[in-house]
Scaffold this active site. Structure first.
Site, PDB file in Angstrom:
ATOM      1  N   ASP A  58      42.577  63.130  38.788  1.00  0.00           N
ATOM      2  CA  ASP A  58      44.002  63.452  38.833  1.00  0.00           C
ATOM      3  C   ASP A  58      44.156  64.835  38.213  1.00  0.00           C
ATOM      4  O   ASP A  58      43.926  65.011  37.013  1.00  0.00           O
ATOM      5  CB  ASP A  58      44.798  62.410  38.043  1.00  0.00           C
ATOM      6  CG  ASP A  58      46.302  62.652  38.097  1.00  0.00           C
ATOM      7  OD1 ASP A  58      46.732  63.747  38.519  1.00  0.00           O
ATOM      8  OD2 ASP A  58      47.055  61.744  37.693  1.00  0.00           O
ATOM      9  N   ASN A  85      41.927  71.739  46.589  1.00  0.00           N
ATOM     10  CA  ASN A  85      42.779  71.406  47.741  1.00  0.00           C
ATOM     11  C   ASN A  85      44.001  70.576  47.362  1.00  0.00           C
ATOM     12  O   ASN A  85      45.039  70.658  48.028  1.00  0.00           O
ATOM     13  CB  ASN A  85      41.932  70.648  48.771  1.00  0.00           C
ATOM     14  CG  ASN A  85      42.775  69.963  49.817  1.00  0.00           C
ATOM     15  OD1 ASN A  85      43.297  70.585  50.746  1.00  0.00           O
ATOM     16  ND2 ASN A  85      42.938  68.655  49.690  1.00  0.00           N
ATOM     17  N   TYR A 173      57.528  74.608  46.740  1.00  0.00           N
ATOM     18  CA  TYR A 173      56.186  74.757  47.311  1.00  0.00           C
ATOM     19  C   TYR A 173      55.811  76.208  47.602  1.00  0.00           C
ATOM     20  O   TYR A 173      54.730  76.662  47.178  1.00  0.00           O
ATOM     21  CB  TYR A 173      56.062  73.901  48.570  1.00  0.00           C
ATOM     22  CG  TYR A 173      54.711  73.962  49.232  1.00  0.00           C
ATOM     23  CD1 TYR A 173      53.628  73.269  48.696  1.00  0.00           C
ATOM     24  CD2 TYR A 173      54.516  74.701  50.391  1.00  0.00           C
ATOM     25  CE1 TYR A 173      52.378  73.315  49.310  1.00  0.00           C
ATOM     26  CE2 TYR A 173      53.272  74.764  51.004  1.00  0.00           C
ATOM     27  CZ  TYR A 173      52.210  74.069  50.453  1.00  0.00           C
ATOM     28  OH  TYR A 173      50.978  74.129  51.068  1.00  0.00           O
ATOM     29  N   LYS A 177      52.655  78.361  45.751  1.00  0.00           N
ATOM     30  CA  LYS A 177      51.490  78.938  46.412  1.00  0.00           C
ATOM     31  C   LYS A 177      51.383  80.435  46.119  1.00  0.00           C
ATOM     32  O   LYS A 177      50.279  80.982  46.037  1.00  0.00           O
ATOM     33  CB  LYS A 177      51.544  78.675  47.915  1.00  0.00           C
ATOM     34  CG  LYS A 177      51.303  77.212  48.283  1.00  0.00           C
ATOM     35  CD  LYS A 177      49.931  76.733  47.821  1.00  0.00           C
ATOM     36  CE  LYS A 177      49.612  75.327  48.279  1.00  0.00           C
ATOM     37  NZ  LYS A 177      48.271  74.864  47.865  1.00  0.00           N
ATOM     38  N   THR A 208      49.916  67.268  58.379  1.00  0.00           N
ATOM     39  CA  THR A 208      49.525  66.415  57.253  1.00  0.00           C
ATOM     40  C   THR A 208      50.769  65.816  56.614  1.00  0.00           C
ATOM     41  O   THR A 208      51.900  66.198  56.923  1.00  0.00           O
ATOM     42  CB  THR A 208      48.771  67.224  56.168  1.00  0.00           C
ATOM     43  OG1 THR A 208      49.683  68.140  55.548  1.00  0.00           O
ATOM     44  CG2 THR A 208      47.599  67.988  56.745  1.00  0.00           C
TER      45      THR A 208
END
Length: 247
Positions: A58, A85, A173, A177, A208
């Site tokens: 985790d 990832n 998000y 990134k 995904t």
């Protein structure tokens, strides 16, 4: 087992991480299938087949990361390939489309707790795993790190009003990134005098759970560049035009 290349892929029980692990195993690599939920990791490793080993990891839990590093050190002795990832895109998207979610996660109305939760995984989790696994990577004669980013984190691209994802750039998000891109640059600078190679790769808009399966590329396409940057000799199965990860 120690004669084979040894890889750790975080968040490998599903999505791009699963496909990367699958392709690495097909190329003779021993792959530690990192998964927050160990049972899901076991199921994924069994599906991938011989050469895949489930590893409870985790990225938000320092104790879990330390235990994973110790298991690798004790059982395998080193790490050759690290694929950071594991990532999440939100905590409250639900059935909203990507456009609808973008409207409720602007700087003026985003929930700060959601920003913290996503950054905890996508930014701080990557850094924590890097710190724990670096001593094991230093034991390899040819170590490589790939951080899986996204073109939606490119500041250069998103500053252009004509960029397709420009309207959806926000502090959850996409900004996580962008921060990951900066953290990766810091890793590159730290390791530039060593033999450890660090790359930042975008798998593209892949179908995904991360995007509610709205992506336009298959898992095979999305994993291609990640695998290629781990070793140019690997047999990569599916062609793909790569998106830049950072700008």
């Amino acid at each position: 087992m120690n004669d084979a290349r040894i890889a750790l892929v975080t968040g490998a029980n599903q999505g791009v991480g699963f496909q990367v692990a699958k392709e690495l195993v097909a190329n003779g690599v021993t792959v530690l299938v990192g998964s927050r939920n160990f049972e899901r990791g076991k199921i994924a490793a069994e599906e991938i087949g011989s050469g895949a080993i489930a590893l409870q990891l985790d990225v938000k839990d320092n104790a879990s990361i330390a235990a994973a590093a110790e298991r690798i050190r004790t059982e395998l002795g080193r790490l050759d390939l690290l694929v950071n990832n594991a990532a999440i895109s939100n905590t409250r998207k639900g059935d909203f489309s990507l456009e609808e979610y973008a409207r409720i996660s602007r700087p003026s109305n985003v929930l700060l707790d959601e920003v913290r939760a996503v950054w905890e995984t996508n930014v701080f989790g990557v850094l924590a795993v890097y710190q724990a696994m670096l001593p094991l990577l230093r034991k390899s004669s040819d170590a490589r790190i790939v951080n899986v980013s996204s073109a939606v984190g490119s500041l250069t691209s998103n500053a252009d009003p004509a960029y397709p994802y420009h309207p959806m750039f926000g502090p959850v998000y996409p900004a996580s990134k962008a921060a990951l891109n900066a953290i990766t640059l810091a890793m590159m600078i730290e390791l530039e005098s060593t033999g450890i190679k660090v790359n930042l790769v975008s798998p593209g808009f892949t179908r995904t759970n991360l995007n509610g399966y709205e992506g336009t590329q298959s898992l095979e396409e999305g994993s291609r560049e990640v695998v290629r940057f781990l070793d140019d000799r690997f047999n990569v199965l599916c062609p793909l035009s790569r998106e830049p990860a950072a700008g």
